[in-house]
Every structure is written in structure tokens, then in C-alpha cells.
Design an enzyme around this catalytic site. Sequence first.
Site, mmCIF file in Angstrom:
data_model
loop_
_atom_site.group_PDB
_atom_site.id
_atom_site.type_symbol
_atom_site.label_atom_id
_atom_site.label_comp_id
_atom_site.label_asym_id
_atom_site.label_seq_id
_atom_site.Cartn_x
_atom_site.Cartn_y
_atom_site.Cartn_z
ATOM 1 N N ASP A 1 -15.434 2.944 7.324
ATOM 2 C CA ASP A 1 -14.401 3.870 6.835
ATOM 3 C C ASP A 1 -14.956 4.797 5.767
ATOM 4 O O ASP A 1 -14.583 5.962 5.690
ATOM 5 C CB ASP A 1 -13.197 3.091 6.292
ATOM 6 C CG ASP A 1 -12.150 4.047 5.760
ATOM 7 O OD1 ASP A 1 -11.611 4.826 6.562
ATOM 8 O OD2 ASP A 1 -11.906 4.059 4.536
ATOM 9 N N HIS B 1 0.850 -1.190 0.000
ATOM 10 C CA HIS B 1 0.000 0.000 0.000
ATOM 11 C C HIS B 1 0.883 1.237 0.000
ATOM 12 O O HIS B 1 1.865 1.307 0.734
ATOM 13 C CB HIS B 1 -0.904 0.018 1.238
ATOM 14 C CG HIS B 1 -1.784 1.231 1.296
ATOM 15 N ND1 HIS B 1 -2.979 1.309 0.606
ATOM 16 C CD2 HIS B 1 -1.625 2.423 1.910
ATOM 17 C CE1 HIS B 1 -3.523 2.498 0.812
ATOM 18 N NE2 HIS B 1 -2.718 3.197 1.591
ATOM 19 N N LYS C 1 -8.773 -1.373 6.170
ATOM 20 C CA LYS C 1 -9.074 -1.953 4.852
ATOM 21 C C LYS C 1 -8.080 -3.054 4.515
ATOM 22 O O LYS C 1 -8.427 -4.077 3.930
ATOM 23 C CB LYS C 1 -9.062 -0.840 3.790
ATOM 24 C CG LYS C 1 -10.253 0.095 3.964
ATOM 25 C CD LYS C 1 -10.206 1.280 3.031
ATOM 26 C CE LYS C 1 -9.235 2.329 3.497
ATOM 27 N NZ LYS C 1 -9.399 3.655 2.915
ATOM 28 N N ARG D 1 -14.774 13.195 7.292
ATOM 29 C CA ARG D 1 -13.469 13.845 7.492
ATOM 30 C C ARG D 1 -13.159 14.799 6.344
ATOM 31 O O ARG D 1 -12.612 15.887 6.540
ATOM 32 C CB ARG D 1 -12.366 12.782 7.600
ATOM 33 C CG ARG D 1 -12.423 12.001 8.906
ATOM 34 C CD ARG D 1 -11.561 10.750 8.819
ATOM 35 N NE ARG D 1 -10.183 11.062 8.527
ATOM 36 C CZ ARG D 1 -9.337 10.228 7.912
ATOM 37 N NH1 ARG D 1 -9.733 9.019 7.547
ATOM 38 N NH2 ARG D 1 -8.103 10.593 7.682
ATOM 39 N N SER E 1 -7.865 4.214 9.147
ATOM 40 C CA SER E 1 -8.555 4.134 7.856
ATOM 41 C C SER E 1 -7.799 3.203 6.901
ATOM 42 O O SER E 1 -8.379 2.285 6.311
ATOM 43 C CB SER E 1 -8.659 5.550 7.276
ATOM 44 O OG SER E 1 -9.021 5.521 5.935
HETATM 45 N N1 URA Z 1 -5.998 6.872 2.582
HETATM 46 C C1 URA Z 1 -6.990 6.257 3.266
HETATM 47 O O1 URA Z 1 -7.431 5.188 2.889
HETATM 48 N N2 URA Z 1 -7.456 6.860 4.373
HETATM 49 C C2 URA Z 1 -6.996 8.028 4.835
HETATM 50 O O2 URA Z 1 -7.458 8.506 5.841
HETATM 51 C C3 URA Z 1 -5.977 8.664 4.119
HETATM 52 C C4 URA Z 1 -5.475 8.048 2.983
#
Ligand code: URA
Length: 434
Positions: A161, A82, A187, A168, A183
Site C-alpha cells: 500500500d 477508522h 491495513k 497514486r 488501501s
Molecule cells: N486513506 C488511505 O489509507 N488510503 C487511501 O487511498 C485514501 C485514504
Amino acid sequence: MRAVDIITSKRDGGVLDRAAIAAFVSGVTSGAWPDYQASALLMAILLRGMTAEETAALTTAIVDSGIRVDLGHIPGIKVDKHSTGGVGDKTSLILAPLVAACGVPVPMMSGRGLGHTGGTLDKLESIPGFRVGLSLDEMQRALARVGCAMIGQTKDIAPADKKLYALRDVTGTVESIPLISASIMSKKIAEGIDALVLDVKTGSGAFMKTDADSRRLAESLVAIGNASGVKTEAIITRMETPLGEAVGNALEVIECIEVLKGRGPADVIDVSLELAARMLVLGGVAADRAAAFAMCRATLASGAALDRFARIIEQQGGDPRIVDDYSRMPSVAQSVSMRAPRAGFLTRVDAELIGRASVALGAGRNRVEDTVDPAVGILVRRKPGDEIRQGETVLELFYRDDTALQAARPLAERAIVIGDAPFASRPMVLGEVH
Ligand code: URA
């Protein structure tokens, strides 16, 4: 537990327990917490922070809002990568086939571009026919057949999320390390992987603008992953200049194919090999980094990584002939060169401004609902540190319509800074966190 008590506790600097955090997340998911109370707590978290335990509890609560995919029946250690996002940040398209061709299963769930940063799904969708919306069954079939699946988030993965991020985004609470960490990691944990390599970007084109903030984010992400049973490590890489030459979806896919053919820009190769080597060690197919680097180089040189990319494309409904014939990729006929206004040394090609110029051309989106143009984008022909002559091409803008070009041009012009003195650029990889 009343929402207002949880909010005032965090407002006053208190530490929330697991039950309070779980009540918040399930309240947001079910709609029992109205947006104004959820937003108030998000702001209190942004201002007061969270301990490592609170951040871990938040991550778990977000994971538990949806399903946790079980990939246990697929042999091998499943490894994903990621990136926290950048401009020209295309390494996923190189890593996935390369690492899969080395024998490590790669279930890759990626996102779309937003703001000045690009997204893997948009890049993949520039390949004619490529489907990123596979079901979890199709994903598992792809993993079994070609060792890799490159897909988008399904609605069952961390649904809390989605709601929290939307709040947010409009309440000035994105830039909180605990909120970003929970966040991202919720995932990744929910997708059923065994190990994860993170590329935390630092610089103008990244979420985190300073090395210190990037390190804090990397430490937070790695701690959550390891505490949740996902072996996690991170590297911190430079993002003050776009990665590679290409910025824009089809242009970036072509650059990745060039790397898979053993060519392509040095910075893209450096970062890709660093990430791939770590994935091979975590995936248990290489004993150490030296062996992993050798395996990566051999897999690129033999053509096996390129061949695997063609098979992944075919498996996901795309046209694999693009790897040999770039004319099958979307393109635009019109381009314009941005030239050096004077001689000197290129001191800056600002990633954020190039990212914004590329969005202005149509390659990215300002809002989630915007559509992207797969063909437009920018080629960065010269890099900071290069000595340049007056009138030399620094950037090439590929555009579809004049209005978009007029919006992009001033941003691209401001991105280029020329100085008088030579300077040595820092290495691409600035640090690591285990
Ligand atoms: N990427 C995400 O998945 N969440 C965030 O809060 C910031 C970047």
C-alpha cells in the site's frame, strides 16, 4: 502473465482475475513492475473501475504483501475505528479510552495528517513524550495492560500500500473508490482486529464531496471488511464544517480531554458517542445501541474514560499530568481574531479552507516529509446556523510567525460566509451502512 496484457485488459474494460491482481501487487512490491506500468494500470483502474470481486482480490493481495497480526491471545473482541479523514476530526482520542474503559480492547493503528486533513498520530505526538512508534510486542503489552494501544503503521503491515499510495499521489489516481477501499481495508485487516466501525466523511473537508460518493465508498469498505471476516459497519457524517471548535494538534487534544470530562462541543460528542456505541455492540459488551449509549454516558460521567486516557498516555511514554494541567501542552502566545464583516446568519465555515489555513499556520503538512508545529491552529468560535453581530469573533488563529499568519489569513477569511436568512443544519450522522 505479462504486465502489458493486464494493463490492456483493464484499459479495455475487462475484469481482472485474482492471479493478475496478485501479479500486479507482488510486482509493485518487489520492484519487478516498473513505476510506469504500475501507474498505467492504476489509471486504467481509476477510469474503468473494479468489480466487488476485483476490489476484494486487490485488498487480499495488499494484505498478503506483509504480515497479518495475530491478536488471538488477547481476550475479548478487538475493535478499531477508522475515519476517512476530515478537519478537526479528533474522535479517535475520545473513542479509544472510552471504549477501552467499557471493556472492549482497542488496537488502534492510525495515520498522519496530509493536505488539509489532520491525523491522529500528529495529535497524539503533541502530548509531551507520547510515543506512537511502538513495536508490535509493545502494542500487545499496552493492550493487555490498559486495553488500548494507539500506534502508527509498522513497516510490516501492507507494505504494497505504501508503494501504491506514493504512485497514486503523483499520478492523479487517488480518487478511485476501489483503490481507496483496498488501501484502507488492507491495513485494517492486517492489524488483526475482529470488528471495525468506519466514519465515512462527506462534504468540502472530506475525500468524498457528495453524499452519493460517500455512500458508495462506505458500501465498498463494509463489503470488503465483512467478506474478510472483520465485522464492519459504517456511518456517514457531515464534514462541510470542521468538527468541534479546535483544528490543530494540541488544541484538539485539549478539546478531547474536555469531552472526556463531560464538557466539549455538541457535534464532537454526537459523532463520538455514535461511533463508541457501535464499537461496544460489535465488541459484545452491550446488547443494543440504547444500552451502549447508556454505558458510554456512565463511563464518561464516572471519570473512568478520562482516567483511562491518562493511563494510555502514561503507558506510551507521555505525560499524563496534561489531563489536569493544559499548560503542560505546547502552546503559542500569539493569536488573532477573525471577525464577522457584517451582521447576519453564518451560512458557511468551510472545512477545506479552514484545513488549508491550519496547514499554512504549520499545524499540518503539504508533503509527507514536512514537520508539524503541535501548538498552532484555529478555534472555530461560531458555527453555521448561528446568528452573529458585526465584529463578533468567528475564528481565532494561533500562530508562531507572521509569514505563516499572512498565508493563513486569506484562506480563513474566504472560509466564512454570512447570509441573511436563518437555516436549519442537517444532523451530524447522515446515514449508516451494515
Ligand atoms: N486513506 C488511505 O489509507 N488510503 C487511501 O487511498 C485514501 C485514504
